[in-house]
Design an enzyme around this catalytic site. Sequence first.
Site, PDB file in Angstrom:
ATOM      1  N   LYS A  77       0.772  -1.566   0.229  1.00  0.00           N
ATOM      2  CA  LYS A  77      -0.145  -0.269  -0.189  1.00  0.00           C
ATOM      3  C   LYS A  77       1.088   1.430   0.314  1.00  0.00           C
ATOM      4  O   LYS A  77       2.312   1.261   0.270  1.00  0.00           O
ATOM      5  CB  LYS A  77      -0.539   0.054   0.790  1.00  0.00           C
ATOM      6  CG  LYS A  77      -1.682  -0.699   1.285  1.00  0.00           C
ATOM      7  CD  LYS A  77      -2.864  -1.115   0.253  1.00  0.00           C
ATOM      8  CE  LYS A  77      -3.356  -2.441  -0.083  1.00  0.00           C
ATOM      9  NZ  LYS A  77      -4.925  -2.703  -1.062  1.00  0.00           N
TER      10      LYS A  77
ATOM     11  N   HIS B 204      -9.406  -8.268  -8.401  1.00  0.00           N
ATOM     12  CA  HIS B 204      -9.273  -8.083  -7.415  1.00  0.00           C
ATOM     13  C   HIS B 204      -9.729  -9.360  -6.350  1.00  0.00           C
ATOM     14  O   HIS B 204     -10.961 -10.123  -7.567  1.00  0.00           O
ATOM     15  CB  HIS B 204     -10.211  -7.335  -6.900  1.00  0.00           C
ATOM     16  CG  HIS B 204     -10.203  -7.398  -4.698  1.00  0.00           C
ATOM     17  ND1 HIS B 204     -11.173  -7.398  -4.808  1.00  0.00           N
ATOM     18  CD2 HIS B 204      -9.290  -5.969  -4.533  1.00  0.00           C
ATOM     19  CE1 HIS B 204     -11.491  -7.241  -3.704  1.00  0.00           C
ATOM     20  NE2 HIS B 204     -10.519  -6.871  -3.624  1.00  0.00           N
TER      21      HIS B 204
END
Length: 385
Positions: A183, A321
């Site tokens: 991230k 995803h």
Amino acid sequence: MKITKITEKPIYLQSNISNALVNFSQHTVSLVSIHTDQLRDGKPVIGRAFNSIGRFAQSGILRDRMIPRLLDVEPDSLLQSSGKNFCPEQVLACIMRNEKPGGHGDRAHAAAALELAIWDINAKLNQEPVYRTIANHYGRLDPKSTIGVYAAGGYYYDQSSTQQLKDELQRYQDLGFNRYKIKIAGAPLHFDLQRIESALTIVGSANKLAVDANGKLSLQEALEYAQALEPYGLMWFEEAGDPLDFALNKALIENYSHPVATGENLFSAADVRNLVAYGGMRTGLDIFQMDSGLSYGITEYVRMLEIMESKGFDRTMAFPHGGQLLALHVVAGLGLGGCELYPGIFAPLGGLGDFMTIEDGYVHMPETPGFGLEAKSELFKQFDI
């Protein structure tokens, strides 16, 4: 053949972690079980699925609208012409009866949970894994049985140290991964660059490390990140800004020469049509990350792929995803590029079945009937059985 009962159960994710925008400690997921009057090996055939990871349960939508529609309809209207399997397209049409166009979001996730459970039923009726049922349904004669995966993690810990990030990536490497995602955008740019540099001490090559901003950045911030990330040559730069800001995505791509990834938060074929028309995506380079578990199921996901391919994009540039077993079957059955996995994150949903392993960044798909959720013991015991 008919559906006899449908149950939905919300559960909490066992994850107190954060990305640039979201803390997942309060996130829930809808577990769905569709019971039928069919038997295999003396046991009722039950389809099980859920609505992907990282959103919220859709209990109200399922309970008040979608489940009653499936239970009230004439049973034969949900079947394929052979009568031997349920028709996913007909099931989705029934689920969406009296729903207006647009309004994607939680509705798309709720419908996906039910539609995916139908695929689980069909595969169990056929006594094969879901990925083979998907491949057969869409005329794909040689489905993949080995899938490339990458470890999705790298969430934020202590912003004064990068040691926990390095330790996390080392654990993934020890499990057999050789590609990773971390991230960014939840800390100042200079610290995110430190995190990337630290990650590379474990990963080795920058083209095996992706970064994900989770839609946090403004256009100006996205361009600042792009300039700073350009020298690395990362695997991809994911979801820099709002996923529906196609102008931002296009501007980013015009100022960044390496792969950009987006699509996780696009929940309909119409959204994908707009992305390829207005988002600047480059054939052979940029990555599409739509998730069937968030977008009405496999039926709508295939419509997304058809739009991509009609505009010259190859389906091997699709990396959904997901991070869990359901998404792996979709990748294998439809011949996509690969899939993320959440190893040790988002329990009990993330990751593989109990007896599956990763070897040199690849997973070999099991041949057990259905999605194999029954072989993921900590998750299976959470279903209404």
